[in-house]
Design an enzyme around this catalytic site. Structure first.
Site, mmCIF file in Angstrom:
data_model
loop_
_atom_site.group_PDB
_atom_site.id
_atom_site.type_symbol
_atom_site.label_atom_id
_atom_site.label_comp_id
_atom_site.label_asym_id
_atom_site.label_seq_id
_atom_site.Cartn_x
_atom_site.Cartn_y
_atom_site.Cartn_z
ATOM 1 N N GLY A 21 0.954 -1.253 0.032
ATOM 2 C CA GLY A 21 -0.120 -0.245 0.189
ATOM 3 C C GLY A 21 0.616 1.094 -0.030
ATOM 4 O O GLY A 21 2.190 1.263 -0.273
ATOM 5 N N ASN A 22 0.217 2.500 0.269
ATOM 6 C CA ASN A 22 1.167 3.513 0.582
ATOM 7 C C ASN A 22 0.549 4.545 1.627
ATOM 8 O O ASN A 22 -0.909 4.034 2.099
ATOM 9 C CB ASN A 22 1.173 4.385 -0.973
ATOM 10 C CG ASN A 22 -0.305 4.715 -1.464
ATOM 11 O OD1 ASN A 22 -0.876 5.645 -1.012
ATOM 12 N ND2 ASN A 22 -0.641 4.061 -2.512
#
Ligand code: C5P
Length: 210
Positions: A21-22
């Site tokens: 993810g980020n």
């Protein structure tokens, strides 16, 4: 107008309990949605996994997890809209295969092979009609202006909003942002650090002038 907005991160599954993810919070995209709704526009908000809520009679929210799901939701809904704001931090790569069971700590190292995802803004740009607008975001660490201008042309955007990682209290997680807008017409607009709601108003003002 009916405006499509993408917001938040995407999660790319590795196995049933893990993902890539980020740090995108979705706050900028949700602020844009709120501003558009307050100004009387209809909004289709396509949101990655975020901890944000928004309710309004003119809001249609579509929650997605992965870049592929966001791509499908955008391609289905963009043709019905007057334009789109691509605010999501979409993963550029996703695992080539997703393990069906939890990956065990057996080996000394683990290699996860990644394949590219769709560039959603570019895909929408390819089917964009002349009467539709498109706005994108860029987050750069180096040669900011050159990269932002290149993205604007490649994705067929009317303008691109650059936020710099060099600015303290701008970008991921913060309630404030400091932007520069580069327009396809060649104009460059620099703004001071502001709450994301006010940044959203500045962006909508520029959209309404297109
Ligand atoms: O190329 P880059 O990811 O820096 O471009 C950022 C812009 O493109 C943002 O507007 C972002 O929402 C959009 N984007 C997208 N799909 C991707 C990657 C970026 O829509 N796979």
């Amino acid at each position: 107008m009916k405006i499509l907005i993408t917001a938040g991160p995407t999660y790319e599954r590795i196995d049933p309990v893990r993902f890539i993810g980020n740090y995108s919070s979705g706050k900028m995209g949700f602020a844009l949605a709120e501003t558009c709704l307050a100004k009387g526009h209809e909004v289709i908000l396509i949101a990655g996994p975020v901890k944000l809520t928004l309710s309004h009679p003119n809001l249609k929210r579509i929650d997605v997890e992965s870049a592929q799901q966001m791509y499908e939701a955008v391609m289905e809904n963009f043709p019905t809209c007057n334009g789109a704001i691509f605010c999501a931090a979409v993963a550029d790569f996703t695992p080539e295969t997703v393990a069906t069971t939890k990956i065990k700590r057996e080996k000394d190292d683990l290699v996860i092979r990644l394949k590219p995802t769709h560039d959603i803004a570019a895909a929408a740009g390819a089917i964009k009609q002349d009467n539709q607008f498109m706005v994108g975001f860029a987050l750069e660490t180096n040669e900011e202006e050159a990269h932002a201008l290149d993205k604007m042309r490649r994705k067929r955007l009317d303008f691109i909003v650059l936020n710099s990682l060099n600015d303290k209290e701008a970008c991921f997680g913060y309630d404030t942002n400091k932007i520069t807008i580069y327009k396809a017409s060649g104009e460059k607009l620099e703004y001071p650090l502001k709450p994301k709601v006010e940044v959203a108003q500045d962006i909508l003002t520029q959209i309404e002038m297109l």
